[in-house]
Write an enzyme that holds these catalytic residues in place. Structure first.
Site, mmCIF file in Angstrom:
data_model
loop_
_atom_site.group_PDB
_atom_site.id
_atom_site.type_symbol
_atom_site.label_atom_id
_atom_site.label_comp_id
_atom_site.label_asym_id
_atom_site.label_seq_id
_atom_site.Cartn_x
_atom_site.Cartn_y
_atom_site.Cartn_z
ATOM 1 N N LYS A 205 -37.392 2.403 17.489
ATOM 2 C CA LYS A 205 -38.931 2.390 17.007
ATOM 3 C C LYS A 205 -40.131 3.059 18.295
ATOM 4 O O LYS A 205 -41.244 1.666 18.305
ATOM 5 C CB LYS A 205 -39.765 1.348 16.423
ATOM 6 N N ASP B 96 -35.932 4.226 11.028
ATOM 7 C CA ASP B 96 -36.457 4.624 9.841
ATOM 8 C C ASP B 96 -36.230 5.427 9.311
ATOM 9 O O ASP B 96 -35.219 5.767 7.940
ATOM 10 C CB ASP B 96 -38.268 4.486 9.208
ATOM 11 N N ASP C 65 -24.982 -2.416 7.908
ATOM 12 C CA ASP C 65 -24.267 -2.855 6.341
ATOM 13 C C ASP C 65 -24.767 -1.726 5.403
ATOM 14 O O ASP C 65 -23.739 -1.601 4.999
ATOM 15 C CB ASP C 65 -26.078 -4.029 5.755
ATOM 16 N N ASP D 5 -28.090 -3.923 12.760
ATOM 17 C CA ASP D 5 -27.978 -4.674 11.611
ATOM 18 C C ASP D 5 -28.392 -4.873 10.659
ATOM 19 O O ASP D 5 -26.780 -4.427 9.388
ATOM 20 C CB ASP D 5 -28.393 -6.552 12.462
#
Ligand code: IPM
Ligand code: MN
Length: 369
Positions: A193, A226, A254, A250
């Protein structure tokens, strides 16, 4: 042929011991083909907490460092949810990662052809998907100081976590990313980011500089985290290797895992830097957790753990041919319609944890004719 290596088994909690048992059986099979491993076993997570009052003893930690190669099951369970932070089962896992300096966490997301319909995305979006999330595992907000919760004089409290990265930490994981991409489809997407975080700015700058200096033959893109999450569910096949920090890795892993239809299928490898002899410390673990809701029923999917063992064969012991053989056996068994409960579909044959192991061992037998 002499024994080729030692492995420390840390089965942990919940379904961890059940799925690790199937790895033992494959190790037995390899042993009969004269590829012998010496397996030792110890406690981690809730199991260690129950026995010793800590999620990982110093003695177990020392053993992991000495043996250097760990097969890890899973940790955690509702009984341990209210323990103080330092005693939670997850701390055992985090200490292993940190003390073994396993900075490079490889999380492949592969869609087996037989399971393309199990994904929550349309078949055409995920069919043939083979991406690799490379997560930095020993730095960032997981370990940065200062951290903690303090009382404020005026009442209330203040909590701090610190996101911190050095050039060297970014460079060593990015290097692994470029090397891996060079053996795959030659594309790295670096994710941070940089629009909001200083660590993101340094991350982007460092990855770009390493690329320009040494890896000009690999294609490099940068994405904000994002946007990356959005692209992963919009058009996942655009990616080859995604390199990112500990926390974003992390989350994104997922997300990528779900593209494949089942967490029960996904392996991971956590690697350290090679020493002078070219050996690296490493830990292999299924991405799924301890699944306390189905523990003890013999229905857990052992494939993620077996695929993690295939990564162990490949990355710790240079046994690429045996790793390929095991992965092919798993793919064939899925083609034949064997399914554990988590990936069960109409018309398929439902099998237990050991039933899946039986089918894979049979396929391994067949592979040697
Ligand atoms: C993972 C897990 C761990 C993490 C937990 C269990 C500490 O979610 O390996 O992805 O957050 O790294
Ligand atoms: Mn996670």
């Amino acid at each position: 042929m002499p024994e080729i290596g030692r492995i420390l088994f840390l089965p942990g909690d919940g379904i961890g011991p059940e799925v690790m048992e199937e790895v033992r059986r494959v190790i037995g099979w390899l042993g009969r083909r004269r590829l012998e491993f010496a397996v030792e076993e110890d406690l981690v997570g809730g199991a260690a907490q129950d026995a010793h009052g800590v999620p990982l003893t110093d003695a177990t930690m020392a053993r992991a460092l000495e043996i250097g190669t760990v097969m890890f099951g899973a940790v955690g369970g509702p009984r341990y949810d209210d323990l103080p932070f330092a005693q939670k089962p997850e701390r055992g896992l985090l200490r292993l990662r940190k003390d073994m300096d396993l900075f490079a966490n490889l999380r492949p997301a592969i869609v087996f052809p037989a399971l393309a319909d199990a994904s929550s995305l349309k078949r055409e979006l995920v069919e043939g998907l083979d991406i690799l999330i490379l997560r930095e595992l020993t730095g960032g907000v997981y370990f940065g100081e200062p951290r903690g919760i303090e009382d404020l004089p005026e009442g209330g409290q203040r909590a701090v976590d610190t996101q911190v990265y050095t050039t060297a930490e970014i460079e060593r994981v990015a290097r692994v990313g470029f090397e891996l991409a060079g053996k795959r489809r030659g594309k790295v997407t670096s994710v941070e980011k940089a629009n909001v975080m200083h660590t993101g700015v340094l991350w982007r700058r460092t990855v770009q500089a390493l690329h320009d200096r040494e890896y000009g033959d690999v294609e490099l893109d940068h994405l904000y985290a994002d946007n990356c999450a959005m692209q992963l569910v919009r058009q996942p096949k655009q990616f080859d290797v995604i390199v990112t920090d500990n926390l974003f890795g992390d989350l994104l892993s997922d997300c990528a895992a779900m593209l494949t239809g089942s967490l029960g299928m996904l392996p991971s490898a956590s690697l350290g830097a090679p020493d002078a002899a070219g050996r690296r410390k490493a830990m292999y673990e299924p991405v799924h957790g301890s699944a306390p809701d189905i523990a003890g029923q013999g229905i857990a999917n052992p494939i993620a753990c077996l695929m993690s063992f295939a990564m162990l064969l490949r990355y710790s012991f240079d046994q690429a041919a045996e790793a390929d053989r095991l992965e092919r056996a798993i793919a064939s068994v899925l083609e034949q319609g064997h399914r554990t409960a988590d990936v069960m579909q109409d018309g398929m044959t439902r099998v237990s944890t050991s039933g899946m192991g039986d089918a894979i061992l049979k396929e391994l037998d067949r592979s040697i004719g």
